[in-house]
Write an enzyme that holds these catalytic residues in place. Sequence first.
Site, short mmCIF file in Angstrom:
data_model
loop_
_atom_site.label_atom_id
_atom_site.label_comp_id
_atom_site.label_asym_id
_atom_site.label_seq_id
_atom_site.Cartn_x
_atom_site.Cartn_y
_atom_site.Cartn_z
CD GLU A 1 -0.36 2.05 -10.41
OE1 GLU A 1 -1.30 1.97 -9.62
OE2 GLU A 1 0.72 1.43 -10.25
NE ARG B 1 -0.07 -6.02 -5.05
CZ ARG B 1 -0.59 -4.92 -4.49
NH1 ARG B 1 -0.25 -3.72 -4.91
NH2 ARG B 1 -1.46 -5.03 -3.51
CG ASN C 1 1.43 0.79 3.03
OD1 ASN C 1 1.79 1.82 2.46
ND2 ASN C 1 0.40 0.08 2.64
NE ARG D 1 3.22 -1.96 1.49
CZ ARG D 1 2.30 -2.00 0.55
NH1 ARG D 1 1.63 -3.14 0.31
NH2 ARG D 1 2.03 -0.95 -0.19
CE LYS E 1 2.83 3.95 0.23
NZ LYS E 1 1.42 3.41 0.25
CG HIS F 1 2.10 2.24 -5.41
ND1 HIS F 1 0.76 1.99 -5.21
CD2 HIS F 1 2.32 2.11 -6.74
CE1 HIS F 1 0.20 1.72 -6.40
NE2 HIS F 1 1.13 1.79 -7.34
CG PHE G 1 -8.20 4.64 3.10
CD1 PHE G 1 -7.40 4.80 1.98
CD2 PHE G 1 -9.12 3.60 3.11
CE1 PHE G 1 -7.50 3.93 0.89
CE2 PHE G 1 -9.22 2.72 2.03
CZ PHE G 1 -8.41 2.90 0.92
CE1 TYR H 1 -2.39 4.79 -3.63
CE2 TYR H 1 -1.54 6.94 -3.06
CZ TYR H 1 -1.41 5.56 -3.07
OH TYR H 1 -0.29 4.97 -2.52
CB THR I 1 -2.37 -3.40 1.76
OG1 THR I 1 -2.44 -3.81 0.39
CG2 THR I 1 -2.66 -1.92 1.87
P1 DAT Z 1 -1.55 -1.31 -1.95
O1 DAT Z 1 -0.73 -0.09 -1.62
O2 DAT Z 1 -1.02 -2.53 -1.25
O3 DAT Z 1 -1.74 -1.53 -3.42
P2 DAT Z 1 -4.33 -0.42 -1.90
O4 DAT Z 1 -4.21 -0.12 -3.34
O5 DAT Z 1 -5.49 -1.26 -1.47
O6 DAT Z 1 -3.00 -1.09 -1.31
O7 DAT Z 1 -4.43 0.95 -1.09
C1 DAT Z 1 -3.57 2.02 -1.41
C2 DAT Z 1 -3.02 2.61 -0.14
O8 DAT Z 1 -4.10 3.17 0.61
C3 DAT Z 1 -2.38 1.59 0.82
O9 DAT Z 1 -1.03 1.37 0.52
C4 DAT Z 1 -2.57 2.25 2.13
C5 DAT Z 1 -3.89 2.98 1.99
N1 DAT Z 1 -5.00 2.16 2.51
C6 DAT Z 1 -5.62 1.14 1.90
N2 DAT Z 1 -6.59 0.62 2.65
C7 DAT Z 1 -6.60 1.35 3.80
C8 DAT Z 1 -7.36 1.33 4.99
N3 DAT Z 1 -8.34 0.45 5.18
N4 DAT Z 1 -7.07 2.25 5.93
C9 DAT Z 1 -6.10 3.17 5.77
N5 DAT Z 1 -5.33 3.25 4.66
C10 DAT Z 1 -5.57 2.36 3.69
MG MG Z 2 -2.86 -0.56 -4.84
#
Ligand code: DAT
Ligand code: MG
Length: 151
Positions: free
Chosen positions: A126, A85, A112, A102, A9, A115, A57, A49, A91
């Site tokens: 995706e 992963r 972080n 991470r 990212k 992805h 967020f 997303y 995350t």
């Molecule tokens: P991942 O990227 O591990 O698949 P995710 O799909 O739950 O995680 O969320 C996508 C992205 O959104 C994640 O990399 C960072 C952001 N994110 C997720 N939960 C968050 C939160 N509670 N506060 C801020 N950013 C968040």
């Molecule tokens: Mg995700």
Amino acid sequence: MEQTLVLVKPDGVQRGLIGETIRRLERRGLRLIAAKFQIVDRELAEKHYAIHKGKPFYDGLIDYITSAPVMAMVWEGPGAIAAVRQTMGATRPTEAQTGSIRHDFALEIGRNLTHASDGQETAKVEIELWFQERELIQWSRDTDRWIFENV
Ligand code: DAT
Ligand code: MG
């Protein structure tokens, strides 16, 4: 064989972690299938997303992913989705396993670095969203039989 979408990212690109990410995935034994360095427009970001639309967020997430170039890749291998992963870590960086990207390079959930697809259906959707069929390179390595039990 299982395939998964990986993004370095904008923060990962800005911090010079494209090479580190690729290095770790290569050394794990995964096979690179496609790669594209690109700016993400809002349309692609919102599709990618979509599942997070409406969450507190979400707007920040879209701003972040569209703020600077990303490195999009497809990696392949047995159990690739779970393996990648694991290499990325949880995350929230402060909950990520020691030795994961991470854990080793990030502090905040909103920065972080990477992805990775979280399941087989997500990976399929995706990969189709980010790449055209002809951009996926089917190839084999001479080392495959030393990494994959069933080539
Ligand atoms: P991942 O990227 O591990 O698949 P995710 O799909 O739950 O995680 O969320 C996508 C992205 O959104 C994640 O990399 C960072 C952001 N994110 C997720 N939960 C968050 C939160 N509670 N506060 C801020 N950013 C968040
Ligand atoms: Mg995700």
